[in-house]
Scaffold this active site. Structure first.
Site, mmCIF file in Angstrom:
data_model
loop_
_atom_site.group_PDB
_atom_site.id
_atom_site.type_symbol
_atom_site.label_atom_id
_atom_site.label_comp_id
_atom_site.label_asym_id
_atom_site.label_seq_id
_atom_site.Cartn_x
_atom_site.Cartn_y
_atom_site.Cartn_z
ATOM 1 N N ASP A 8 0.855 -1.175 0.000
ATOM 2 C CA ASP A 8 0.000 0.000 0.000
ATOM 3 C C ASP A 8 0.897 1.232 0.000
ATOM 4 O O ASP A 8 1.771 1.370 0.872
ATOM 5 C CB ASP A 8 -0.913 0.018 1.220
ATOM 6 C CG ASP A 8 -2.024 -1.025 1.135
ATOM 7 O OD1 ASP A 8 -2.036 -1.781 0.147
ATOM 8 O OD2 ASP A 8 -2.865 -1.068 2.050
ATOM 9 N N ASP A 129 -15.309 -2.610 -1.841
ATOM 10 C CA ASP A 129 -14.953 -2.359 -0.449
ATOM 11 C C ASP A 129 -16.240 -2.076 0.315
ATOM 12 O O ASP A 129 -17.072 -1.278 -0.145
ATOM 13 C CB ASP A 129 -14.007 -1.163 -0.346
ATOM 14 C CG ASP A 129 -12.804 -1.294 -1.276
ATOM 15 O OD1 ASP A 129 -12.305 -2.424 -1.427
ATOM 16 O OD2 ASP A 129 -12.380 -0.276 -1.846
#
Length: 239
Positions: A8, A129
């Protein structure tokens, strides 16, 4: 089941967030390309990349770090975060990315997902998500009334390569993935489903694998913290 080690990216560094909160970032390294090379050396088949700044900005922000990773490793990489138009999709795939992940636009502009999947077969995934079964967009900052399964089913005939399902409340918390919800989604659609969020032990990976319907799992913090030994986990996933 494929294990996707995650990198990330925030401000050019490797980080992990807690519950998707940019103010709760733990920095694990300032050389993402070197981290990707370590994952490759351990034997991974893929690397999962997220441009966190890009997810909020709506356009690529950590492009230099991603390009450095692509130049360093041979294994295929997939990227999500800030990819919201065809020009960006074409640009990334042209630079050697194996797969783009479309999240926010899957809700706001589903026709783009369909167009991209037709233009680039096997190279477009949908990132879903969710909090409490409802889809969140724009770097998880905006919650919608769209239900996860409804959104996934809407792309059944689109030709997308995979759905990456993240339970936001599990992400970065090292509390285990939402196996039940992920398995239910995988059984509800024919598109391969990749689990993300909360994968924190080899037992978690084995439980996901043993559902028999989940095609992959993404793990980040557990690999950096040493809770999962990547090389050992990769062996386990192949058995």
């Amino acid at each position: 089941m494929i294990l996707y080690p995650a990198i990330d990216l925030k401000d050019g560094q490797c980080v992990r967030l807690l519950h998707g909160d940019m103010d709760k970032a733990t920095v694990f390294g300032d050389d993402p390309a070197a981290q990707a090379a370590q994952f490759e050396a351990a034997g991974c088949e893929w690397v999962h990349l997220v441009d966190l700044n890009g997810a909020f900005a709506g356009a690529p922000v950590n492009a230099a770090a991603v390009e450095a990773i692509l130049a360093r490793v041979q294994v295929p990489c997939q990227l999500g975060g800030g990819i919201r138009d065809m020009a960006t999709i074409e640009g990334w795939l042209g630079k050697g990315l194996a797969r783009v992940i479309l999240g926010t636009v899957a809700v706001e502009n589903p026709d783009l997902v369909r167009q991209a999947a037709r233009a680039f077969p096997g190279q477009v995934a949908v990132g879903i998500d969710a909090r409490g079964g409802r889809v969140a967009t724009k770097g998880w900052a905006t919650e919608t009334d769209v239900m996860v399964t409804d959104l996934a089913r809407s792309f059944e005939d689109a030709g997308v390569a995979a759905i990456i399902y993240t339970d936001i409340l599990r992400d970065g918390a090292m509390g285990g993935p939402n196996i039940a919800a992920t398995e239910a989604l995988a059984r509800a659609v024919s598109i391969p489903v990749i689990a993300s969020g909360g994968v924190s032990s080899l037992a978690d990976l084995i439980a996901l694998r043993d559902t028999g319907v989940i095609s992959g799992a993404i793990s980040g913090r557990a690999l950096y913290d040493g809770a999962i030994d990547l090389a050992a986990a990769l062996v386990a996933m192949r058995t």
